[in-house]
Design a protein around this motif. Structure first.
Motif, mmCIF file in Angstrom:
data_model
loop_
_atom_site.group_PDB
_atom_site.id
_atom_site.type_symbol
_atom_site.label_atom_id
_atom_site.label_comp_id
_atom_site.label_asym_id
_atom_site.label_seq_id
_atom_site.Cartn_x
_atom_site.Cartn_y
_atom_site.Cartn_z
ATOM 1 N N VAL A 110 -40.608 52.759 -38.720
ATOM 2 C CA VAL A 110 -39.878 52.368 -37.511
ATOM 3 C C VAL A 110 -38.635 51.537 -37.826
ATOM 4 O O VAL A 110 -37.558 51.824 -37.298
ATOM 5 N N PRO A 111 -38.719 50.513 -38.692
ATOM 6 C CA PRO A 111 -37.496 49.737 -38.969
ATOM 7 C C PRO A 111 -36.356 50.581 -39.539
ATOM 8 O O PRO A 111 -35.192 50.384 -39.182
ATOM 9 N N ILE A 112 -36.685 51.545 -40.362
ATOM 10 C CA ILE A 112 -35.657 52.402 -40.960
ATOM 11 C C ILE A 112 -35.011 53.277 -39.889
ATOM 12 O O ILE A 112 -33.783 53.366 -39.796
ATOM 13 N N TYR A 113 -35.834 53.922 -39.078
ATOM 14 C CA TYR A 113 -35.309 54.784 -38.024
ATOM 15 C C TYR A 113 -34.547 53.984 -36.964
ATOM 16 O O TYR A 113 -33.533 54.428 -36.453
ATOM 17 N N ASP A 114 -35.062 52.803 -36.651
ATOM 18 C CA ASP A 114 -34.378 51.972 -35.658
ATOM 19 C C ASP A 114 -33.011 51.528 -36.171
ATOM 20 O O ASP A 114 -32.025 51.554 -35.435
ATOM 21 N N SER A 115 -32.938 51.160 -37.433
ATOM 22 C CA SER A 115 -31.654 50.781 -38.030
ATOM 23 C C SER A 115 -30.694 51.969 -38.026
ATOM 24 O O SER A 115 -29.506 51.816 -37.700
ATOM 25 N N HIS A 116 -31.204 53.127 -38.361
ATOM 26 C CA HIS A 116 -30.376 54.337 -38.372
ATOM 27 C C HIS A 116 -29.857 54.637 -36.966
ATOM 28 O O HIS A 116 -28.694 54.986 -36.780
ATOM 29 N N ARG A 117 -30.715 54.465 -35.959
ATOM 30 C CA ARG A 117 -30.323 54.703 -34.564
ATOM 31 C C ARG A 117 -29.186 53.766 -34.154
ATOM 32 O O ARG A 117 -28.193 54.179 -33.569
ATOM 33 N N ARG A 118 -29.322 52.475 -34.492
ATOM 34 C CA ARG A 118 -28.281 51.507 -34.135
ATOM 35 C C ARG A 118 -26.971 51.831 -34.850
ATOM 36 O O ARG A 118 -25.885 51.670 -34.278
ATOM 37 N N LEU B 56 -21.829 65.725 -33.302
ATOM 38 C CA LEU B 56 -22.681 65.625 -34.484
ATOM 39 C C LEU B 56 -23.513 64.339 -34.458
ATOM 40 O O LEU B 56 -24.723 64.367 -34.706
ATOM 41 N N ILE B 57 -22.877 63.231 -34.132
ATOM 42 C CA ILE B 57 -23.582 61.950 -34.058
ATOM 43 C C ILE B 57 -24.628 61.985 -32.952
ATOM 44 O O ILE B 57 -25.757 61.514 -33.145
ATOM 45 N N SER B 58 -24.290 62.547 -31.819
ATOM 46 C CA SER B 58 -25.235 62.640 -30.700
ATOM 47 C C SER B 58 -26.457 63.469 -31.074
ATOM 48 O O SER B 58 -27.588 63.123 -30.726
ATOM 49 N N ARG B 59 -26.232 64.557 -31.783
ATOM 50 C CA ARG B 59 -27.336 65.411 -32.218
ATOM 51 C C ARG B 59 -28.257 64.659 -33.180
ATOM 52 O O ARG B 59 -29.482 64.727 -33.061
ATOM 53 N N GLU B 60 -27.684 63.950 -34.114
ATOM 54 C CA GLU B 60 -28.470 63.161 -35.069
ATOM 55 C C GLU B 60 -29.210 62.035 -34.347
ATOM 56 O O GLU B 60 -30.357 61.725 -34.663
ATOM 57 N N LEU B 61 -28.565 61.438 -33.367
ATOM 58 C CA LEU B 61 -29.189 60.377 -32.570
ATOM 59 C C LEU B 61 -30.407 60.921 -31.818
ATOM 60 O O LEU B 61 -31.448 60.264 -31.770
ATOM 61 N N GLU B 62 -30.295 62.125 -31.274
ATOM 62 C CA GLU B 62 -31.430 62.747 -30.591
ATOM 63 C C GLU B 62 -32.602 62.946 -31.546
ATOM 64 O O GLU B 62 -33.752 62.708 -31.172
ATOM 65 N N ARG B 63 -32.329 63.385 -32.758
ATOM 66 C CA ARG B 63 -33.395 63.581 -33.753
ATOM 67 C C ARG B 63 -34.069 62.262 -34.098
ATOM 68 O O ARG B 63 -35.291 62.192 -34.222
ATOM 69 N N THR B 64 -33.265 61.231 -34.266
ATOM 70 C CA THR B 64 -33.802 59.919 -34.600
ATOM 71 C C THR B 64 -34.662 59.380 -33.469
ATOM 72 O O THR B 64 -35.768 58.870 -33.700
ATOM 73 N N GLU B 65 -34.180 59.505 -32.239
ATOM 74 C CA GLU B 65 -34.955 59.021 -31.092
ATOM 75 C C GLU B 65 -36.238 59.824 -30.912
ATOM 76 O O GLU B 65 -37.274 59.269 -30.545
ATOM 77 N N ALA B 66 -36.201 61.110 -31.211
ATOM 78 C CA ALA B 66 -37.410 61.935 -31.122
ATOM 79 C C ALA B 66 -38.441 61.466 -32.147
ATOM 80 O O ALA B 66 -39.640 61.395 -31.840
ATOM 81 N N ALA B 67 -37.994 61.135 -33.338
ATOM 82 C CA ALA B 67 -38.913 60.632 -34.369
ATOM 83 C C ALA B 67 -39.513 59.296 -33.934
ATOM 84 O O ALA B 67 -40.720 59.077 -34.075
#
Length: 53
Positions: free
Chosen positions: A7-15, A33-44
């Motif tokens: 979670v800390p890694i994904y949360d940092s990546h999201r921010r 591209l950033i929005s798509r990656e953000l969606e993947r991160t939030e899904a995880a």
């Protein structure tokens, strides 16, 4: 496998992804591209939260 310890890694990546989206001159292609990656991160993150008691 993604677990609660990630979670800390994904949360940092999201921010990190959210910051450039506020840039007014960001090209549309880059924003997409950033929005798509953000969606993947939030899904995880959502999946981790669902599976964590």
């Amino acid at each position: 496998m993604i677990g609660p310890e990630h979670v800390p890694i994904y949360d940092s990546h999201r921010r990190t992804q959210i910051k450039p989206l506020d840039t007014p001159d960001l090209p549309t292609v880059r924003k997409t591209l950033i929005s798509r990656e953000l969606e993947r991160t939030e899904a995880a993150l959502d999946k981790i939260r669902e599976e964590t008691p």
